[in-house]
Design a protein around this motif. Sequence first.
Motif, PDB file in Angstrom:
ATOM      1  N   TYR A  26       0.823  -1.218   0.000  1.00  0.00           N
ATOM      2  CA  TYR A  26       0.000   0.000   0.000  1.00  0.00           C
ATOM      3  C   TYR A  26       0.855   1.266   0.000  1.00  0.00           C
ATOM      4  CZ  TYR A  26       1.111  -0.623   4.919  1.00  0.00           C
ATOM      5  OH  TYR A  26       1.781  -0.825   6.103  1.00  0.00           O
ATOM      6  N   CYS A  27       2.176   1.097   0.027  1.00  0.00           N
ATOM      7  CA  CYS A  27       3.070   2.254   0.154  1.00  0.00           C
ATOM      8  C   CYS A  27       4.185   2.222  -0.898  1.00  0.00           C
ATOM      9  CB  CYS A  27       3.674   2.271   1.558  1.00  0.00           C
ATOM     10  SG  CYS A  27       4.631   3.732   1.967  1.00  0.00           S
ATOM     11  N   THR A  65      10.152   9.867  11.509  1.00  0.00           N
ATOM     12  CA  THR A  65       9.555   8.863  10.644  1.00  0.00           C
ATOM     13  C   THR A  65      10.434   8.705   9.406  1.00  0.00           C
ATOM     14  OG1 THR A  65       7.512   8.266   9.469  1.00  0.00           O
ATOM     15  CG2 THR A  65       7.942  10.622   9.696  1.00  0.00           C
ATOM     16  N   GLY A  66       9.876   8.093   8.356  1.00  0.00           N
ATOM     17  CA  GLY A  66      10.641   7.886   7.144  1.00  0.00           C
ATOM     18  C   GLY A  66       9.691   7.541   6.007  1.00  0.00           C
ATOM     19  N   GLY A  67      10.163   6.801   5.096  1.00  0.00           N
ATOM     20  CA  GLY A  67      11.045   5.667   5.075  1.00  0.00           C
ATOM     21  C   GLY A  67      11.047   4.932   6.416  1.00  0.00           C
ATOM     22  N   GLU A  68      12.046   4.131   6.598  1.00  0.00           N
ATOM     23  CA  GLU A  68      12.184   3.483   7.906  1.00  0.00           C
ATOM     24  C   GLU A  68      13.254   4.242   8.702  1.00  0.00           C
ATOM     25  OE1 GLU A  68      10.730   1.612   9.977  1.00  0.00           O
ATOM     26  OE2 GLU A  68      12.451   1.790  11.298  1.00  0.00           O
ATOM     27  N   THR A  94       7.928   6.601  14.686  1.00  0.00           N
ATOM     28  CA  THR A  94       7.126   5.571  14.020  1.00  0.00           C
ATOM     29  C   THR A  94       8.070   4.661  13.253  1.00  0.00           C
ATOM     30  OG1 THR A  94       5.242   7.045  13.751  1.00  0.00           O
ATOM     31  CG2 THR A  94       5.324   5.164  12.308  1.00  0.00           C
ATOM     32  N   THR A  95       7.955   3.358  13.486  1.00  0.00           N
ATOM     33  CA  THR A  95       8.877   2.413  12.862  1.00  0.00           C
ATOM     34  C   THR A  95       8.133   1.161  12.427  1.00  0.00           C
ATOM     35  OG1 THR A  95      10.756   0.936  13.310  1.00  0.00           O
ATOM     36  CG2 THR A  95       9.448   1.589  15.213  1.00  0.00           C
ATOM     37  N   ASN A  96       8.702   0.455  11.466  1.00  0.00           N
ATOM     38  CA  ASN A  96       8.106  -0.845  11.128  1.00  0.00           C
ATOM     39  C   ASN A  96       8.587  -1.936  12.089  1.00  0.00           C
ATOM     40  OD1 ASN A  96      10.679  -1.695  10.207  1.00  0.00           O
ATOM     41  ND2 ASN A  96      10.232  -1.088   8.100  1.00  0.00           N
ATOM     42  N   SER A 118       4.340  -0.082  13.261  1.00  0.00           N
ATOM     43  CA  SER A 118       3.364  -0.454  12.234  1.00  0.00           C
ATOM     44  C   SER A 118       3.376  -1.968  12.072  1.00  0.00           C
ATOM     45  CB  SER A 118       3.729   0.194  10.894  1.00  0.00           C
ATOM     46  OG  SER A 118       3.765   1.595  11.040  1.00  0.00           O
ATOM     47  N   VAL A 158      -2.725  -0.648   8.755  1.00  0.00           N
ATOM     48  CA  VAL A 158      -3.517  -0.210   7.599  1.00  0.00           C
ATOM     49  C   VAL A 158      -4.438  -1.375   7.226  1.00  0.00           C
ATOM     50  CG1 VAL A 158      -3.467   0.603   5.206  1.00  0.00           C
ATOM     51  CG2 VAL A 158      -1.618   1.221   6.768  1.00  0.00           C
ATOM     52  N   MET A 188      -5.278   4.783   2.495  1.00  0.00           N
ATOM     53  CA  MET A 188      -5.327   6.130   1.913  1.00  0.00           C
ATOM     54  C   MET A 188      -4.772   6.140   0.484  1.00  0.00           C
ATOM     55  SD  MET A 188      -3.897   8.276   5.148  1.00  0.00           S
ATOM     56  CE  MET A 188      -3.958   9.862   4.312  1.00  0.00           C
ATOM     57  N   VAL A 190      -2.761   8.013  -0.944  1.00  0.00           N
ATOM     58  CA  VAL A 190      -1.612   8.946  -0.968  1.00  0.00           C
ATOM     59  C   VAL A 190      -0.668   8.611  -2.123  1.00  0.00           C
ATOM     60  CG1 VAL A 190      -1.548   9.570   1.470  1.00  0.00           C
ATOM     61  CG2 VAL A 190      -0.565   7.396   0.737  1.00  0.00           C
ATOM     62  N   ALA A 193       0.731   5.031  -3.215  1.00  0.00           N
ATOM     63  CA  ALA A 193      -0.274   3.965  -3.080  1.00  0.00           C
ATOM     64  C   ALA A 193      -0.894   3.726  -4.460  1.00  0.00           C
ATOM     65  CB  ALA A 193      -1.331   4.362  -2.058  1.00  0.00           C
ATOM     66  N   MET A 334       4.733   8.716  -0.389  1.00  0.00           N
ATOM     67  CA  MET A 334       4.486   8.665   1.061  1.00  0.00           C
ATOM     68  C   MET A 334       5.775   8.307   1.815  1.00  0.00           C
ATOM     69  SD  MET A 334       2.052   8.672   3.414  1.00  0.00           S
ATOM     70  CE  MET A 334       1.202   7.798   4.722  1.00  0.00           C
TER      71      MET A 334
HETATM   72  N1  SAM Z   1       8.618   2.862   8.199  1.00  0.00           N
HETATM   73  C1  SAM Z   1       7.847   3.413   9.254  1.00  0.00           C
HETATM   74  C2  SAM Z   1       6.617   2.584   9.509  1.00  0.00           C
HETATM   75  O1  SAM Z   1       6.441   1.552   8.864  1.00  0.00           O
HETATM   76  O2  SAM Z   1       5.832   2.952  10.377  1.00  0.00           O
HETATM   77  C3  SAM Z   1       7.465   4.878   9.078  1.00  0.00           C
HETATM   78  C4  SAM Z   1       7.054   5.348   7.724  1.00  0.00           C
HETATM   79  S1  SAM Z   1       5.504   4.724   7.158  1.00  0.00           S
HETATM   80  C5  SAM Z   1       5.336   5.589   5.620  1.00  0.00           C
HETATM   81  C6  SAM Z   1       4.390   5.519   8.251  1.00  0.00           C
HETATM   82  C7  SAM Z   1       2.983   5.018   8.277  1.00  0.00           C
HETATM   83  O3  SAM Z   1       2.350   5.301   7.047  1.00  0.00           O
HETATM   84  C8  SAM Z   1       2.855   3.517   8.496  1.00  0.00           C
HETATM   85  O4  SAM Z   1       2.055   3.238   9.622  1.00  0.00           O
HETATM   86  C9  SAM Z   1       2.175   3.056   7.237  1.00  0.00           C
HETATM   87  O5  SAM Z   1       1.350   1.975   7.488  1.00  0.00           O
HETATM   88  C10 SAM Z   1       1.408   4.295   6.815  1.00  0.00           C
HETATM   89  N2  SAM Z   1       1.011   4.255   5.406  1.00  0.00           N
HETATM   90  C11 SAM Z   1       1.796   4.134   4.320  1.00  0.00           C
HETATM   91  N3  SAM Z   1       1.041   4.093   3.187  1.00  0.00           N
HETATM   92  C12 SAM Z   1      -0.247   4.197   3.580  1.00  0.00           C
HETATM   93  C13 SAM Z   1      -1.498   4.212   2.892  1.00  0.00           C
HETATM   94  N4  SAM Z   1      -1.567   4.081   1.566  1.00  0.00           N
HETATM   95  N5  SAM Z   1      -2.626   4.350   3.618  1.00  0.00           N
HETATM   96  C14 SAM Z   1      -2.572   4.467   4.966  1.00  0.00           C
HETATM   97  N6  SAM Z   1      -1.425   4.465   5.675  1.00  0.00           N
HETATM   98  C15 SAM Z   1      -0.278   4.325   4.998  1.00  0.00           C
END
Ligand code: SAM
Length: 339
Positions: A26-27, A65-68, A94-96, A118, A158, A188, A190, A193, A334
């Motif tokens: 989704y990203c 945040t990031g990226g990671e 915020t991290t994966n 996440s 998500v 979303m 964004v 996506a 994103m």
């Molecule tokens: N890498 C980190 C992480 O995974 O949390 C931080 C960056 S990530 C872009 C931040 C958040 O954006 C994550 O919780 C991710 O699930 C959310 N995200 C990314 N694409 C998305 C989308 N299309 N719709 C909703 N949330 C989204």
Amino acid sequence: MNDIFGRPLRNLRLSVTDRCNLRCQYCMPEDDYVWLPREDVLHFEEIAALVDVFLSLGIDKIRLTGGEPLLRRDVPALVRMITAKPGLKDLALTTNGVLLADQADALKSAGLGRITVSLDTLHPDRFVKLTRFNQLEAVHAGIAAAHRVFGRLKVDTVVIRGVNDDELIPLIEYARSVDGEIRFIEYMDVGGASRWSPDRVVSRRQMLDALARHYGEVVPIAEAGSSAPAERFALADGTTFGIISSTTSPFCSTCDRSRLTADGMWYLCLYATGGIDLRAPLRQGASPDELKALIAGGWRARADRGAEERLALGERRAFVPVQDLLKKDPHLEMHTRGG
Ligand code: SAM
């Protein structure tokens, strides 16, 4: 300091890298990406200098945040620089979770206040399909470490129809087991996506209905004056959770967030197609007052309400459908802008 709609400048998302060690569908669903040139990425001292200016203008909450973000070398050093600054009330990350187990202690010692991890699925095979990497165990280890070191944490999910919408209840139970509060995020449209379509969105209403069918009454928690993206709810046994419904019920009217990319572009909305370059003036020797004037001018002129405008579109497709366009400007992604 308020924007055109009276929204204060309060919350800054600081992206420390555009790189990621997962490829969530989704990203980051594509095979290739155009990365920010390394020489453009701000050094910690440059980030800290910009943070000073933002703090002087009213920012009091920062999220890394990031990226990671944990892919960037020595993030605890940046945390230490930022937490040393007066005026900051909240520093979160915020991290994966993939690299979190090794870094949780150092992040805490450096002064990080809160962590959000996440996590979209509890099924190992599904995790691989969703992210392209076999890292669910590492994420669990990261969450366990965060729980040990930080206590309570947030888990962001998500929700995508046909992918993980059958996991709302297991994920609530999982979050409870690690002393976490889960927040379900509507899918979303964004930038980045590129596989988004309306039929894959599970709405806030649909999530609440599914949870009420299982748990019985779900009660909204009133939080007067909150600008937090998540609406919070409680189950009968006191378990709480959140829903971030940017897609079907946006909250632009209270949005006090802006985003600084790793290369110093400042975006006033997740959906903005243009940003304000802070790196160039910073590197050309602009004084703090000059940077302050640039940022203040940008915020006072802010009229963005991207998610509401997206909702108002009758027919909705991926925000940046043309791959060429994303490749020409990675800032639209994103993962560059910082979720
Ligand atoms: N890498 C980190 C992480 O995974 O949390 C931080 C960056 S990530 C872009 C931040 C958040 O954006 C994550 O919780 C991710 O699930 C959310 N995200 C990314 N694409 C998305 C989308 N299309 N719709 C909703 N949330 C989204």
